[in-house]
Design an enzyme around this catalytic site. Structure first.
Site, mmCIF file in Angstrom:
data_model
loop_
_atom_site.group_PDB
_atom_site.id
_atom_site.type_symbol
_atom_site.label_atom_id
_atom_site.label_comp_id
_atom_site.label_asym_id
_atom_site.label_seq_id
_atom_site.Cartn_x
_atom_site.Cartn_y
_atom_site.Cartn_z
ATOM 1 N N ARG A 1 8.963 11.674 17.574
ATOM 2 C CA ARG A 1 8.633 11.543 19.196
ATOM 3 C C ARG A 1 9.377 12.649 19.827
ATOM 4 N NH1 ARG A 1 9.016 8.349 22.699
ATOM 5 N NH2 ARG A 1 6.974 8.674 23.583
ATOM 6 N N TYR B 1 6.782 15.278 21.293
ATOM 7 C CA TYR B 1 6.556 15.093 22.741
ATOM 8 C C TYR B 1 7.721 15.497 23.535
ATOM 9 C CZ TYR B 1 3.310 11.724 20.693
ATOM 10 O OH TYR B 1 2.280 11.114 20.052
ATOM 11 N N GLU C 1 -5.238 -3.920 26.778
ATOM 12 C CA GLU C 1 -4.707 -3.322 25.468
ATOM 13 C C GLU C 1 -3.283 -2.733 25.442
ATOM 14 O OE1 GLU C 1 -7.737 -0.470 24.608
ATOM 15 O OE2 GLU C 1 -9.090 -1.734 24.588
ATOM 16 N N PRO C 2 -2.282 -3.418 25.948
ATOM 17 C CA PRO C 2 -1.024 -3.004 26.126
ATOM 18 C C PRO C 2 -0.098 -2.705 24.670
ATOM 19 C CG PRO C 2 -0.870 -5.377 26.249
ATOM 20 C CD PRO C 2 -2.215 -4.891 26.055
ATOM 21 N N GLY C 3 0.267 -1.672 24.487
ATOM 22 C CA GLY C 3 1.023 -1.575 23.217
ATOM 23 C C GLY C 3 2.447 -0.995 23.424
ATOM 24 N N ARG C 4 2.809 -0.134 24.129
ATOM 25 C CA ARG C 4 4.255 0.599 24.319
ATOM 26 C C ARG C 4 5.087 -0.648 25.208
ATOM 27 N NH1 ARG C 4 5.383 5.775 24.462
ATOM 28 N NH2 ARG C 4 3.272 6.489 24.977
ATOM 29 N N TYR D 1 5.184 3.627 18.603
ATOM 30 C CA TYR D 1 4.834 4.789 18.259
ATOM 31 C C TYR D 1 6.134 5.450 17.405
ATOM 32 C CZ TYR D 1 1.201 3.837 21.672
ATOM 33 O OH TYR D 1 0.219 3.327 22.204
ATOM 34 N N CYS E 1 14.527 20.300 6.941
ATOM 35 C CA CYS E 1 14.731 21.805 6.743
ATOM 36 C C CYS E 1 13.783 22.448 7.998
ATOM 37 C CB CYS E 1 14.330 22.363 5.491
ATOM 38 S SG CYS E 1 15.236 21.667 4.386
ATOM 39 N N GLU E 2 14.041 22.213 9.130
ATOM 40 C CA GLU E 2 13.339 22.625 10.124
ATOM 41 C C GLU E 2 14.201 22.392 11.385
ATOM 42 O OE1 GLU E 2 9.383 21.950 11.380
ATOM 43 O OE2 GLU E 2 8.656 21.450 9.497
HETATM 44 N N1 LLP Z 1 -5.929 1.564 24.052
HETATM 45 C C1 LLP Z 1 -6.231 2.680 23.835
HETATM 46 C C2 LLP Z 1 -7.669 2.934 23.486
HETATM 47 C C3 LLP Z 1 -5.253 3.717 23.339
HETATM 48 O O1 LLP Z 1 -5.733 4.757 23.088
HETATM 49 C C4 LLP Z 1 -3.940 3.574 23.465
HETATM 50 C C5 LLP Z 1 -2.866 4.395 23.065
HETATM 51 C C6 LLP Z 1 -3.716 2.306 23.995
HETATM 52 C C7 LLP Z 1 -4.620 1.111 24.140
HETATM 53 C C8 LLP Z 1 -2.292 1.501 24.153
HETATM 54 O O2 LLP Z 1 -1.422 2.331 25.286
HETATM 55 P P1 LLP Z 1 -0.068 1.923 25.476
HETATM 56 O O3 LLP Z 1 -0.208 0.700 26.185
HETATM 57 O O4 LLP Z 1 0.733 1.861 24.249
HETATM 58 O O5 LLP Z 1 0.448 3.216 26.396
HETATM 59 N N2 LLP Z 1 2.007 8.478 20.060
HETATM 60 C C9 LLP Z 1 2.129 8.557 21.515
HETATM 61 C C10 LLP Z 1 1.273 7.454 22.380
HETATM 62 C C11 LLP Z 1 -0.166 7.493 22.039
HETATM 63 C C12 LLP Z 1 -0.946 6.489 22.654
HETATM 64 C C13 LLP Z 1 -2.388 6.522 22.081
HETATM 65 N N3 LLP Z 1 -3.172 5.567 22.816
HETATM 66 C C14 LLP Z 1 3.589 8.325 21.966
HETATM 67 O O6 LLP Z 1 4.555 8.225 21.169
HETATM 68 O O7 LLP Z 1 3.957 8.269 23.146
#
Ligand code: LLP
Length: 421
Positions: free
Chosen positions: A312, A316, A273-276, A371, A342-343
């Site tokens: 972000r 973070y 499940e890659p995102g980033r 994100y 305004c912060e």
């Molecule tokens: N699968 C599940 C169940 C997840 O909760 C997440 C991310 C992913 C896959 C994808 O993860 P990745 O490959 O993108 O690392 N908003 C934060 C990141 C929150 C991640 C939440 N879950 C940021 O800006 O760094």
């Protein structure tokens, strides 16, 4: 590697000068590179070629319909965490049999919609959720395909807000309860036990925590086999990190190799499940300098993007590189890049060594593909930016900039207030 490069001193996205883009579309604007997205998907997906697998793009990381369609065209599925993401994925054309649904708080409606759509699998995060899914599936005269999301209690060594695989966290079913929940699941008539799932966190820069969790899960898989519970899928979640500054995360190849080695012959179909890692460095936030303000303590560069557009750094403390769109010879200063909100928490960069920017000049906030737009808001009644997909020298507006009308859509003043009561 990404396709945001300087040519003759000007920053381009692929073959398109960002100066021209800003002129035509305005700022702030999120800009994504088609070639980079494609390249990242193949680099990741092909790294797992030797093992049966399905790469489910994590919709939450950047959920524009065009990005979902792009990855789906390349063969990806989708990892979703809400009914809204299910809606998006289906609307973009992601085949339901490639969709997996995680999340600790799925509602009745969300579960029902997922079952109606016949998605691949629901990743169940608690005993009560399992009970509810069983009930709803029976009402629909269906069997719900499920994996149990197991919390392996592994430290991913990342920011605490994006750590998800430690026992004190809300995610998944605790490792020690896994066997009893699987045994219960197989007796439930509305449940078809299909897999085992885990996701330990995001922006991981080492392979160790991934392989440690695989090793833990294999112990569980052996016990399940002994009990006669045979699974089809092993979902390892997402989490592979990217370089924002000086991090050196493993390349997809190294990550895949380490996981395959840790799997030691386990032949379940892997779900990833890659995102980033797919989108993080494939997008930037293009903005314009409004003013520069030397202060007694600090220098400020005030830009037309703010924490509502990219939260972000404020949330973070994360690092996004700041680059001028046009390079020229100029001195450097230490400055904060701040927005109009305004912060004092409204910043995109703090104490950065930057070239002296001039008012009116364009700035690229790098690595803003993941994100970023998805976490934007209308705080301070600021319309959200446009999103643009660049392909070669062409660009496509994949989300229009919000208007002032958009800001008040759905709001209504009750009659009694209109009458002044
Ligand atoms: N699968 C599940 C169940 C997840 O909760 C997440 C991310 C992913 C896959 C994808 O993860 P990745 O490959 O993108 O690392 N908003 C934060 C990141 C929150 C991640 C939440 N879950 C940021 O800006 O760094």
């Amino acid at each position: 590697m990404h396709h945001f490069n300087y040519k003759n001193g000007e920053l381009y996205c692929e073959d398109l000068p960002l100066t021209d883009l800003a002129e035509e579309v305005g700022t702030p604007t999120y800009v994504y590179s088609h070639a980079t997205l494609t390249r990242h998907f193949f680099a990741f997906d092909r790294a797992f070629d030797e093992h049966p697998h399905l790469t489910c793009y994590s919709v939450k990381s950047s959920s524009n319909l065009s990005l979902l369609r792009l990855f789906s065209n390349l063969g990806a599925g989708a990892d979703i965490v809400s009914g809204g993401e299910l809606f998006r994925a289906l609307k973009a054309g992601v085949p339901p049999e490639r969709i997996v649904f995680s999340g600790v708080g799925k509602t009745r409606e969300e579960i029902t919609n997922a079952l109606k759509a016949d998605i691949l699998m629901l990743n169940v995060e608690s005993s009560q959720e399992l009970t509810l899914i069983n009930e709803l599936a029976q009402e629909m005269e269906k069997q719900a395909p499920v994996a149990l999301r197991i919390n392996p209690d592994i430290d991913p060594k990342t920011h605490p807000y994006i750590t998800t695989g430690l026992r004190e966290q809300k995610f998944g079913i605790h490792f020690n309860q896994a066997l009893s929940e699987y045994c219960r699941a197989r007796t439930l008539p509305g449940i078809e036990v299909k897999g085992l799932d885990c996701h330990i966190g995001s922006q991981l820069t080492e392979v160790g925590p991934f392989t440690d969790s695989v090793t833990r899960l294999l112990v569980l898989l052996d016990r399940l086999k002994e009990l006669g519970i045979e699974l089809t899928y092993l979902d390892l979640g997402g989490g592979l990190g990217v370089t924002y500054n000086d991090e050196t995360p493993p390349e997809p190849d190294e990550y895949a190799r380490a996981i395959r080695e840790a799997l030691a012959g386990c032949d379940l179909t892997m779900i990833l499940e890659p995102g980033r890692v797919l989108v993080g460095n494939a997008g930037i936030l293009l903005c314009r300098v409004l003013y520069t303000k030397p202060g007694p303590e600090k220098n400020f560069i005030i830009v037309d993007a703010a924490m509502n557009d990219l939260i972000r750094p404020s949330l973070y403390d994360s690092f996004h590189a700041i680059q001028p769109v046009v390079l020229n010879d100029r001195p450097q200063i230490i400055a904060d890049v701040v927005g109009p909100i305004c912060e004092s928490g409204d910043f995109l960069a703090l104490n950065r060594d930057l070239p002296v920017f001039a008012p009116g000049e364009l700035m690229a906030v790098m690595s803003a593909g993941a994100y970023s737009y998805v976490m934007s808001s209308n705080y301070n009644s600021r319309p959200r930016p446009a999103e643009v997909l660049v392909r070669g020298h062409e660009y496509f507006i994949i989300r229009a900039r919000e208007s002032y009308e958009d800001l008040t859509r759905g709001e209504e003043i009750p009659d009694f207030l209109l009458k002044g009561a």
